[in-house]
Structure formats: C-alpha cells, structure tokens
Design a protein around this motif. Structure first.
Motif, PDB file in Angstrom:
ATOM      1  N   SER A  28      16.977  49.683  37.220  1.00  0.00           N
ATOM      2  CA  SER A  28      17.886  50.818  37.402  1.00  0.00           C
ATOM      3  C   SER A  28      19.306  50.454  36.977  1.00  0.00           C
ATOM      4  O   SER A  28      19.992  51.249  36.337  1.00  0.00           O
ATOM      5  N   LYS A  31      19.419  50.220  33.143  1.00  0.00           N
ATOM      6  CA  LYS A  31      19.362  51.558  32.554  1.00  0.00           C
ATOM      7  C   LYS A  31      20.698  52.276  32.722  1.00  0.00           C
ATOM      8  O   LYS A  31      21.183  52.926  31.800  1.00  0.00           O
ATOM      9  N   PHE A  32      21.322  52.140  33.885  1.00  0.00           N
ATOM     10  CA  PHE A  32      22.606  52.787  34.139  1.00  0.00           C
ATOM     11  C   PHE A  32      23.693  52.210  33.236  1.00  0.00           C
ATOM     12  O   PHE A  32      24.490  52.944  32.661  1.00  0.00           O
ATOM     13  N   CYS A  33      23.717  50.880  33.085  1.00  0.00           N
ATOM     14  CA  CYS A  33      24.728  50.249  32.237  1.00  0.00           C
ATOM     15  C   CYS A  33      24.545  50.619  30.775  1.00  0.00           C
ATOM     16  O   CYS A  33      25.520  50.874  30.065  1.00  0.00           O
ATOM     17  N   CYS A  34      23.311  50.676  30.307  1.00  0.00           N
ATOM     18  CA  CYS A  34      23.064  51.045  28.904  1.00  0.00           C
ATOM     19  C   CYS A  34      23.430  52.498  28.650  1.00  0.00           C
ATOM     20  O   CYS A  34      23.919  52.836  27.580  1.00  0.00           O
ATOM     21  N   ARG A  35      23.197  53.361  29.629  1.00  0.00           N
ATOM     22  CA  ARG A  35      23.526  54.776  29.461  1.00  0.00           C
ATOM     23  C   ARG A  35      25.034  54.973  29.416  1.00  0.00           C
ATOM     24  O   ARG A  35      25.538  55.821  28.687  1.00  0.00           O
ATOM     25  N   ARG A  36      25.788  54.189  30.174  1.00  0.00           N
ATOM     26  CA  ARG A  36      27.247  54.322  30.183  1.00  0.00           C
ATOM     27  C   ARG A  36      27.862  53.833  28.886  1.00  0.00           C
ATOM     28  O   ARG A  36      28.847  54.391  28.418  1.00  0.00           O
ATOM     29  N   ARG A  38      26.468  53.760  25.831  1.00  0.00           N
ATOM     30  CA  ARG A  38      26.086  54.545  24.669  1.00  0.00           C
ATOM     31  C   ARG A  38      26.950  55.781  24.540  1.00  0.00           C
ATOM     32  O   ARG A  38      27.304  56.414  25.525  1.00  0.00           O
ATOM     33  N   PRO A  40      27.560  59.662  23.701  1.00  0.00           N
ATOM     34  CA  PRO A  40      26.682  60.840  23.769  1.00  0.00           C
ATOM     35  C   PRO A  40      26.422  61.394  22.375  1.00  0.00           C
ATOM     36  O   PRO A  40      27.347  61.668  21.612  1.00  0.00           O
TER      37      PRO A  40
END
Length: 67
Positions: A28, A31-36, A38, A40
């Motif tokens: 988790s 995933k959170f760090c990679c989403r931040r 990237r 949009p």
C-alpha cells in the motif's frame, strides 16, 4: 495451562499473519508513493462529439410503422 513454546503451530500461524500484514502495508505504501510521483495523464484525449437528434411526431409514418 500448557506451555506456549510447545505450541509451535500457534507461533507459525501468528508469524504468517504478521508477514501478510507487513506485505499488505508495504504494498500500500509503495502504491501510494508511486501514485503521488506520477504526473496525471488522461487515458484518452477528449474529442468533440457530434450528436444527431431526430424528432418524431405522432402523425409521422416512422412512428406509425414502429407502433
């Protein structure tokens, strides 16, 4: 009361549950760090759409053949 060290299967189950929780929390966080990090990006660019509207009266032949 039984000796806890002789119940090796209880310790094994607790260890497996702890490892599953640790893996879930780690996944988790990653995933959170990679989403931040990237940027949009839109999945598909928006294009203007054409919309055709056809009005049908109750007296028209198209309406009488459908009903």
């Amino acid at each position: 009361m039984s000796d806890w060290t002789s119940l090796w299967y209880v310790w094994l189950i607790l260890l497996l549950v702890f490892l599953l929780l640790l893996c879930g929390v780690s996944a988790s966080c990653i995933k959170f760090c990679c989403r931040r990090k990237r940027l949009p990006v839109e999945s598909c660019p928006r294009h203007p759409c054409d919309l055709a509207v056809i009005g049908i009266d109750s007296d028209s032949t198209a309406h009488s053949t459908v009903t």
